[in-house]
Motif scaffolding. Structure first.
Motif, PDB file in Angstrom:
ATOM      1  N   UNK A 171      12.426  22.270 -24.727  1.00 54.60           N
ATOM      2  CA  UNK A 171      12.334  20.812 -24.662  1.00 54.60           C
ATOM      3  C   UNK A 171      11.307  20.374 -23.625  1.00 54.60           C
ATOM      4  N   UNK A 172      11.346  20.974 -22.438  1.00 56.19           N
ATOM      5  CA  UNK A 172      10.565  20.483 -21.305  1.00 56.19           C
ATOM      6  C   UNK A 172       9.266  21.231 -21.067  1.00 56.19           C
ATOM      7  N   UNK A 173       9.148  22.438 -21.639  1.00 59.28           N
ATOM      8  CA  UNK A 173       7.983  23.264 -21.362  1.00 59.28           C
ATOM      9  C   UNK A 173       8.360  24.414 -20.450  1.00 59.28           C
ATOM     10  N   UNK A 174       7.536  25.459 -20.426  1.00 58.69           N
ATOM     11  CA  UNK A 174       7.849  26.667 -19.644  1.00 58.69           C
ATOM     12  C   UNK A 174       7.993  26.381 -18.156  1.00 58.69           C
ATOM     13  N   UNK A 175       8.845  27.153 -17.519  1.00 60.79           N
ATOM     14  CA  UNK A 175       9.037  27.096 -16.075  1.00 60.79           C
ATOM     15  C   UNK A 175       9.147  28.512 -15.547  1.00 60.79           C
ATOM     16  N   UNK A 176       8.766  28.718 -14.306  1.00 59.01           N
ATOM     17  CA  UNK A 176       8.859  30.043 -13.697  1.00 59.01           C
ATOM     18  C   UNK A 176      10.258  30.346 -13.188  1.00 59.01           C
ATOM     19  N   UNK A 177      11.134  29.342 -13.199  1.00 60.87           N
ATOM     20  CA  UNK A 177      12.460  29.532 -12.620  1.00 60.87           C
ATOM     21  C   UNK A 177      13.390  30.237 -13.602  1.00 60.87           C
ATOM     22  N   UNK A 178      14.395  30.887 -13.076  1.00 63.78           N
ATOM     23  CA  UNK A 178      15.311  31.670 -13.905  1.00 63.78           C
ATOM     24  C   UNK A 178      16.062  30.789 -14.890  1.00 63.78           C
ATOM     25  N   UNK A 179      16.476  29.630 -14.463  1.00 62.20           N
ATOM     26  CA  UNK A 179      17.151  28.667 -15.332  1.00 62.20           C
ATOM     27  C   UNK A 179      17.062  27.308 -14.658  1.00 62.20           C
ATOM     28  N   UNK A 180      17.355  26.213 -15.401  1.00 61.16           N
ATOM     29  CA  UNK A 180      17.063  24.883 -14.858  1.00 61.16           C
ATOM     30  C   UNK A 180      17.907  24.464 -13.661  1.00 61.16           C
ATOM     31  N   UNK A 181      18.885  25.286 -13.249  1.00 62.55           N
ATOM     32  CA  UNK A 181      19.590  24.965 -12.021  1.00 62.55           C
ATOM     33  C   UNK A 181      18.706  25.215 -10.800  1.00 62.55           C
ATOM     34  N   UNK A 182      17.644  25.978 -10.987  1.00 60.41           N
ATOM     35  CA  UNK A 182      16.831  26.393  -9.846  1.00 60.41           C
ATOM     36  C   UNK A 182      15.798  25.334  -9.506  1.00 60.41           C
ATOM     37  N   UNK A 183      15.947  24.618  -8.399  1.00 57.85           N
ATOM     38  CA  UNK A 183      14.943  23.631  -8.010  1.00 57.85           C
ATOM     39  C   UNK A 183      13.715  24.333  -7.449  1.00 57.85           C
ATOM     40  N   UNK A 184      12.546  23.680  -7.349  1.00 56.19           N
ATOM     41  CA  UNK A 184      12.340  22.333  -7.865  1.00 56.19           C
ATOM     42  C   UNK A 184      12.066  22.348  -9.353  1.00 56.19           C
ATOM     43  N   UNK A 185      12.229  21.212 -10.002  1.00 59.72           N
ATOM     44  CA  UNK A 185      11.898  21.135 -11.417  1.00 59.72           C
ATOM     45  C   UNK A 185      10.397  21.286 -11.595  1.00 59.72           C
ATOM     46  N   UNK A 186       9.967  21.810 -12.731  1.00 61.78           N
ATOM     47  CA  UNK A 186       8.532  22.014 -12.952  1.00 61.78           C
ATOM     48  C   UNK A 186       7.796  20.694 -13.075  1.00 61.78           C
ATOM     49  N   UNK A 187       6.462  20.715 -12.942  1.00 57.65           N
ATOM     50  CA  UNK A 187       5.683  19.479 -13.090  1.00 57.65           C
ATOM     51  C   UNK A 187       5.951  18.828 -14.443  1.00 57.65           C
ATOM     52  N   UNK A 188       6.021  17.504 -14.430  1.00 57.88           N
ATOM     53  CA  UNK A 188       6.262  16.788 -15.669  1.00 57.88           C
ATOM     54  C   UNK A 188       7.709  16.775 -16.096  1.00 57.88           C
ATOM     55  N   UNK A 189       8.602  17.170 -15.203  1.00 56.28           N
ATOM     56  CA  UNK A 189      10.021  17.239 -15.541  1.00 56.28           C
ATOM     57  C   UNK A 189      10.529  15.915 -16.086  1.00 56.28           C
ATOM     58  N   UNK A 190      11.314  15.999 -17.161  1.00 53.97           N
ATOM     59  CA  UNK A 190      11.965  14.830 -17.725  1.00 53.97           C
ATOM     60  C   UNK A 190      13.453  15.120 -17.814  1.00 53.97           C
ATOM     61  N   UNK A 191      14.264  14.139 -17.461  1.00 51.78           N
ATOM     62  CA  UNK A 191      15.696  14.275 -17.616  1.00 51.78           C
ATOM     63  C   UNK A 191      16.327  12.898 -17.563  1.00 51.78           C
ATOM     64  N   UNK A 192      17.523  12.797 -18.139  1.00 49.61           N
ATOM     65  CA  UNK A 192      18.138  11.494 -18.346  1.00 49.61           C
ATOM     66  C   UNK A 192      18.309  10.645 -17.117  1.00 49.61           C
ATOM     67  N   UNK A 193      18.486  11.275 -15.951  1.00 48.79           N
ATOM     68  CA  UNK A 193      18.706  10.502 -14.730  1.00 48.79           C
ATOM     69  C   UNK A 193      17.481   9.702 -14.311  1.00 48.79           C
ATOM     70  N   UNK A 194      16.343   9.963 -14.953  1.00 44.25           N
ATOM     71  CA  UNK A 194      15.128   9.203 -14.648  1.00 44.25           C
ATOM     72  C   UNK A 194      14.909   8.025 -15.595  1.00 44.25           C
ATOM     73  N   UNK A 195      15.812   7.798 -16.530  1.00 44.24           N
ATOM     74  CA  UNK A 195      15.572   6.785 -17.561  1.00 44.24           C
ATOM     75  C   UNK A 195      15.324   5.407 -16.957  1.00 44.24           C
ATOM     76  N   UNK A 196      16.116   5.032 -15.970  1.00 43.47           N
ATOM     77  CA  UNK A 196      15.927   3.705 -15.373  1.00 43.47           C
ATOM     78  C   UNK A 196      14.601   3.604 -14.614  1.00 43.47           C
ATOM     79  N   UNK A 197      14.127   4.743 -14.087  1.00 39.39           N
ATOM     80  CA  UNK A 197      12.823   4.762 -13.414  1.00 39.39           C
ATOM     81  C   UNK A 197      11.715   4.554 -14.442  1.00 39.39           C
TER      82      UNK A 197
END
Length: 283
Positions: A171-197
């Motif tokens: 959905x979001x594009x490749x990341x070097x992290x093991x899984x999405x719990x691992x911060x920071x999110x990759x560049x261009x990260x999109x997720x529902x908590x940003x909808x109001x932004x």
């Protein structure tokens, strides 16, 4: 306005849209229902197989519901659903449309513009919301419901960790992290908590943006088993196996995902939660 690619990364195979077809206005659109009036005209952007659109219909008996999505394939599924309903709503129509290429509607055409799990899947959610704002009447509502990564699981088995990693990357594009719990999110990260932004950036008055949320749960055997079947169906029949393997998964990884989904479904402690961010923007 930039053009949106004519695809949806998860695809529209019926093994994928079977999950979408479980959705209803009374659940996924519940936060919108208090804002509806019988004569409202609703636009459902990214309507998928149409179950939310058609279930909105009874709340606007003297209005209309218009569902749009990218491909004729999924619009055909929505039209089939509509034709098989009894009684069949007469105020619902479906057509192809691309929110980033420009919606085929005049300014101020709709009282309510709704989307569910759409903004996370497109590369420019701000532009999408700006276009939704354009076709919404002054004083109308643009409403978006988007899941927030990462999703939560108990037990968080290795196969499910891998499934979540590759779902995120698909959905979001490749990341070097093991899984999405691992911060920071990759560049261009999109997720529902940003909808109001995104909505503020699209030109909505922040004082007219309502930020809400609900939690979608799978906790009982009756809830876990069908969800497991839907998710493994995506892998086995829906083409996600090939997509995940292109992202680096092995045959053994896929087998572990399927095995661990079944282990999760059978586990008396099994639990899965998705935070759903629900944003109401007044035009």
């Amino acid at each position: 306005m930039s053009a949106q690619p004519q695809n949806y990364t998860q695809g529209h195979h019926r093994a994928v849209t079977a999950n979408h077809a479980t959705r209803r206005a009374e659940v996924e659109g519940a936060f919108v229902l208090p804002h509806l009036k019988p004569d409202h005209h609703i636009l459902d952007v990214g309507c998928g197989p149409g179950t939310i659109s058609t279930s909105f219909a009874k709340y606007v008996p003297s209005g209309t519901v218009t569902g749009i999505d990218l491909t004729p394939e999924v619009i055909q599924q929505a039209r089939e659903l509509l034709s098989h309903q009894s009684p069949q709503p007469t105020n619902v129509t479906f057509s192809t449309g691309n929110v980033l290429a420009g919606l085929p509607f005049a300014d101020a055409s709709f009282d309510v513009v709704f989307c569910h799990q759409v903004l996370n899947h497109i590369h420019d959610p701000v532009a999408a919301l700006r276009e939704m704002k354009r076709v919404c009447k002054p004083g109308g509502v643009v409403a978006a419901r988007e899941g927030d990564f990462p999703f939560r699981w108990v037990p968080y088995l290795p196969g499910i960790q891998l499934f979540q990693k590759y779902l995120y990357e698909m959905v979001m594009g490749p990341t070097d992290h093991a899984h999405p719990d691992s911060p920071p999110h990759p560049p261009g990260h999109r997720s529902g908590s940003l909808t109001h932004v995104w909505a503020r950036q699209a030109g909505f008055d922040p004082l007219k943006i309502e930020k809400g949320a609900s939690v979608q749960l799978y906790r009982t055997p009756e809830e876990r088993k069908p969800y497991c079947e839907l998710m493994t169906g995506r892998l086995v029949a829906g083409g996600h196996k090939d997509l995940y393997m292109k992202l680096g998964a092995s045959e053994q990884d896929i087998e572990m995902m399927i095995t661990d989904f079944k282990r999760w479904a059978d586990d008396v402690d099994g639990w899965h939660a998705i935070l759903q961010c629900e944003t109401i923007c007044r035009a």
